[in-house]
Design an enzyme around this catalytic site. Sequence first.
Site, PDB file in Angstrom:
ATOM      1  N   SER A 218       0.782  -1.226   0.148  1.00  0.00           N
ATOM      2  CA  SER A 218       0.036  -0.111   0.117  1.00  0.00           C
ATOM      3  C   SER A 218       0.710   1.400   0.040  1.00  0.00           C
ATOM      4  O   SER A 218       2.224   1.392   0.373  1.00  0.00           O
ATOM      5  CB  SER A 218      -1.029   0.000   1.147  1.00  0.00           C
ATOM      6  OG  SER A 218      -0.131  -0.231   2.457  1.00  0.00           O
TER       7      SER A 218
ATOM      8  N   GLU B 285       1.012   5.893   0.677  1.00  0.00           N
ATOM      9  CA  GLU B 285       0.467   6.507   1.598  1.00  0.00           C
ATOM     10  C   GLU B 285       0.521   8.007   1.067  1.00  0.00           C
ATOM     11  O   GLU B 285       1.675   8.286   0.357  1.00  0.00           O
ATOM     12  CB  GLU B 285       1.075   6.650   2.980  1.00  0.00           C
ATOM     13  CG  GLU B 285       0.554   7.826   3.999  1.00  0.00           C
ATOM     14  CD  GLU B 285       0.919   7.543   5.435  1.00  0.00           C
ATOM     15  OE1 GLU B 285       0.380   6.496   5.855  1.00  0.00           O
ATOM     16  OE2 GLU B 285       1.502   8.525   6.115  1.00  0.00           O
TER      17      GLU B 285
ATOM     18  N   ARG C 162      -4.344   8.020  17.449  1.00  0.00           N
ATOM     19  CA  ARG C 162      -4.597   9.164  18.547  1.00  0.00           C
ATOM     20  C   ARG C 162      -4.380  10.541  17.719  1.00  0.00           C
ATOM     21  O   ARG C 162      -5.300  11.179  17.997  1.00  0.00           O
ATOM     22  CB  ARG C 162      -3.755   8.825  19.614  1.00  0.00           C
ATOM     23  CG  ARG C 162      -4.208   9.570  20.835  1.00  0.00           C
ATOM     24  CD  ARG C 162      -3.234   9.810  21.815  1.00  0.00           C
ATOM     25  NE  ARG C 162      -1.850  10.899  21.332  1.00  0.00           N
ATOM     26  CZ  ARG C 162      -0.733  11.278  22.033  1.00  0.00           C
ATOM     27  NH1 ARG C 162      -0.621  10.806  23.380  1.00  0.00           N
ATOM     28  NH2 ARG C 162       0.072  11.916  21.466  1.00  0.00           N
TER      29      ARG C 162
ATOM     30  N   ASP D 212      -2.173  14.042  17.209  1.00  0.00           N
ATOM     31  CA  ASP D 212      -1.632  15.335  18.174  1.00  0.00           C
ATOM     32  C   ASP D 212      -2.513  16.406  18.328  1.00  0.00           C
ATOM     33  O   ASP D 212      -3.278  16.689  17.269  1.00  0.00           O
ATOM     34  CB  ASP D 212      -0.142  15.561  17.429  1.00  0.00           C
ATOM     35  CG  ASP D 212       0.861  14.375  17.419  1.00  0.00           C
ATOM     36  OD1 ASP D 212       1.066  13.757  18.331  1.00  0.00           O
ATOM     37  OD2 ASP D 212       1.442  14.273  16.143  1.00  0.00           O
TER      38      ASP D 212
ATOM     39  N   ALA E 279      -5.997   5.897  21.099  1.00  0.00           N
ATOM     40  CA  ALA E 279      -6.330   5.225  19.924  1.00  0.00           C
ATOM     41  C   ALA E 279      -7.299   4.135  20.261  1.00  0.00           C
ATOM     42  O   ALA E 279      -8.329   3.669  19.434  1.00  0.00           O
ATOM     43  CB  ALA E 279      -5.281   4.932  18.918  1.00  0.00           C
TER      44      ALA E 279
ATOM     45  N   LYS F  54      -4.877  -1.587  21.773  1.00  0.00           N
ATOM     46  CA  LYS F  54      -5.288  -0.999  20.514  1.00  0.00           C
ATOM     47  C   LYS F  54      -5.988  -2.121  19.580  1.00  0.00           C
ATOM     48  O   LYS F  54      -7.074  -2.174  19.166  1.00  0.00           O
ATOM     49  CB  LYS F  54      -4.373  -0.355  19.595  1.00  0.00           C
ATOM     50  CG  LYS F  54      -4.063   1.116  20.144  1.00  0.00           C
ATOM     51  CD  LYS F  54      -3.282   1.821  19.230  1.00  0.00           C
ATOM     52  CE  LYS F  54      -2.001   1.572  18.781  1.00  0.00           C
ATOM     53  NZ  LYS F  54      -1.374   2.510  18.022  1.00  0.00           N
TER      54      LYS F  54
ATOM     55  N   GLN G  50       5.461   2.763  12.018  1.00  0.00           N
ATOM     56  CA  GLN G  50       6.488   3.812  11.923  1.00  0.00           C
ATOM     57  C   GLN G  50       7.623   3.264  10.869  1.00  0.00           C
ATOM     58  O   GLN G  50       7.872   2.231  10.917  1.00  0.00           O
ATOM     59  CB  GLN G  50       6.691   4.442  13.052  1.00  0.00           C
ATOM     60  CG  GLN G  50       8.119   5.290  13.017  1.00  0.00           C
ATOM     61  CD  GLN G  50       7.588   6.817  12.351  1.00  0.00           C
ATOM     62  OE1 GLN G  50       7.527   6.794  11.120  1.00  0.00           O
ATOM     63  NE2 GLN G  50       7.261   7.491  13.252  1.00  0.00           N
TER      64      GLN G  50
ATOM     65  N   PHE H  69      13.681  14.854  10.063  1.00  0.00           N
ATOM     66  CA  PHE H  69      12.558  14.367  10.105  1.00  0.00           C
ATOM     67  C   PHE H  69      12.791  13.031  11.216  1.00  0.00           C
ATOM     68  O   PHE H  69      11.517  13.191  12.222  1.00  0.00           O
ATOM     69  CB  PHE H  69      11.800  13.880   8.865  1.00  0.00           C
ATOM     70  CG  PHE H  69      10.512  13.564   8.982  1.00  0.00           C
ATOM     71  CD1 PHE H  69       9.484  14.252   9.506  1.00  0.00           C
ATOM     72  CD2 PHE H  69      10.049  12.294   8.749  1.00  0.00           C
ATOM     73  CE1 PHE H  69       8.027  13.804   9.407  1.00  0.00           C
ATOM     74  CE2 PHE H  69       8.724  11.620   8.759  1.00  0.00           C
ATOM     75  CZ  PHE H  69       7.798  12.731   8.956  1.00  0.00           C
TER      76      PHE H  69
ATOM     77  N   HIS I 111       4.278  -0.767   3.391  1.00  0.00           N
ATOM     78  CA  HIS I 111       3.400   0.220   3.139  1.00  0.00           C
ATOM     79  C   HIS I 111       4.235   1.497   3.026  1.00  0.00           C
ATOM     80  O   HIS I 111       5.176   1.723   3.842  1.00  0.00           O
ATOM     81  CB  HIS I 111       2.475   0.554   4.500  1.00  0.00           C
ATOM     82  CG  HIS I 111       1.600   1.802   4.507  1.00  0.00           C
ATOM     83  ND1 HIS I 111       0.672   1.773   3.819  1.00  0.00           N
ATOM     84  CD2 HIS I 111       1.840   3.120   5.006  1.00  0.00           C
ATOM     85  CE1 HIS I 111       0.039   3.048   3.967  1.00  0.00           C
ATOM     86  NE2 HIS I 111       0.533   3.802   4.685  1.00  0.00           N
TER      87      HIS I 111
END
Length: 278
Positions: free
Chosen positions: A8, A10, A99, A101, A115, A157, A168, A208, A258
């Site tokens: 997938s 993003e 969840r 920010d 979440a 969750k 991540q 980042f 992903h």
Amino acid sequence: MTDKPTFSIEFFPPATPEGVEKLRLARAQLAQLNPAFFSVTYGAGGSTRDRTLEIVREIQAEGLHAAPHLSCIGATKDSIRDHLAEFRAMGVTRIVALRGDLPSGMADPGEFRYANELVAFIRAETGDAFHIEVAGYPEFHPQARSATADLDAFATKVRAGANSAITQYFYNADAYFQFVDEAWARGVEIPIVPGIMPIASFSKLARFSDACGAEIPQWMRRRFEALGDDTASVKALGLDIVTELCERLLEGGAPGLHFYTLNQAGLTSTIWQRLGLA
């Protein structure tokens, strides 16, 4: 784990008309790879709500599958209920539940704190209408009290009703495999798909990563730093590193990949082709 790997892609909702047009071009190129779905991010506190919905609407109208992000911090049950109704009206069947920010300056967390509360609410409101993705952190959430606490929160969750998870990004495959093993030890049996970040600029990646808590291994830093401002060499090295990472993950049993594209098609397309996924 699922038998068929899920691959997938993003996107994030652009802030300008020029960005929207560039995303359309990138999406057209990436759609040729036939990904299972395109996820679309959602700004802090719903700050990109309208832009996220517009991108999702376009993807669905093109006969592709969109998976909008939905964050709950700062939200009310009524606002989440409205979102779910909008998604169902557009034919969306997959949601990435987060969840999120709080926007800068906003103190009220709303009616949800975590979440798992959002996942449980979606399930209670819509039954099995949505495939729910949640986030995982192989190197642990930067705000977690400890690695154990983060793994326990992840398991909570999942038990709330998640179907699968997306992690991540990371560059240490062992961190992913250990995270999966420890999640399984807590009874987590859903697919945990690794998030993949192609590397176009090492300086931007380093900034980042420092901000979001993703680790860049020392050997990687030294190899990129040795290349300086040689953009072509940085991209070539990045392609090799990320392709090798993906190969190791898939060989080790990862249930898919992903890709965090940053709205660019080129690097993801190249890695996808190198892996023979097209």
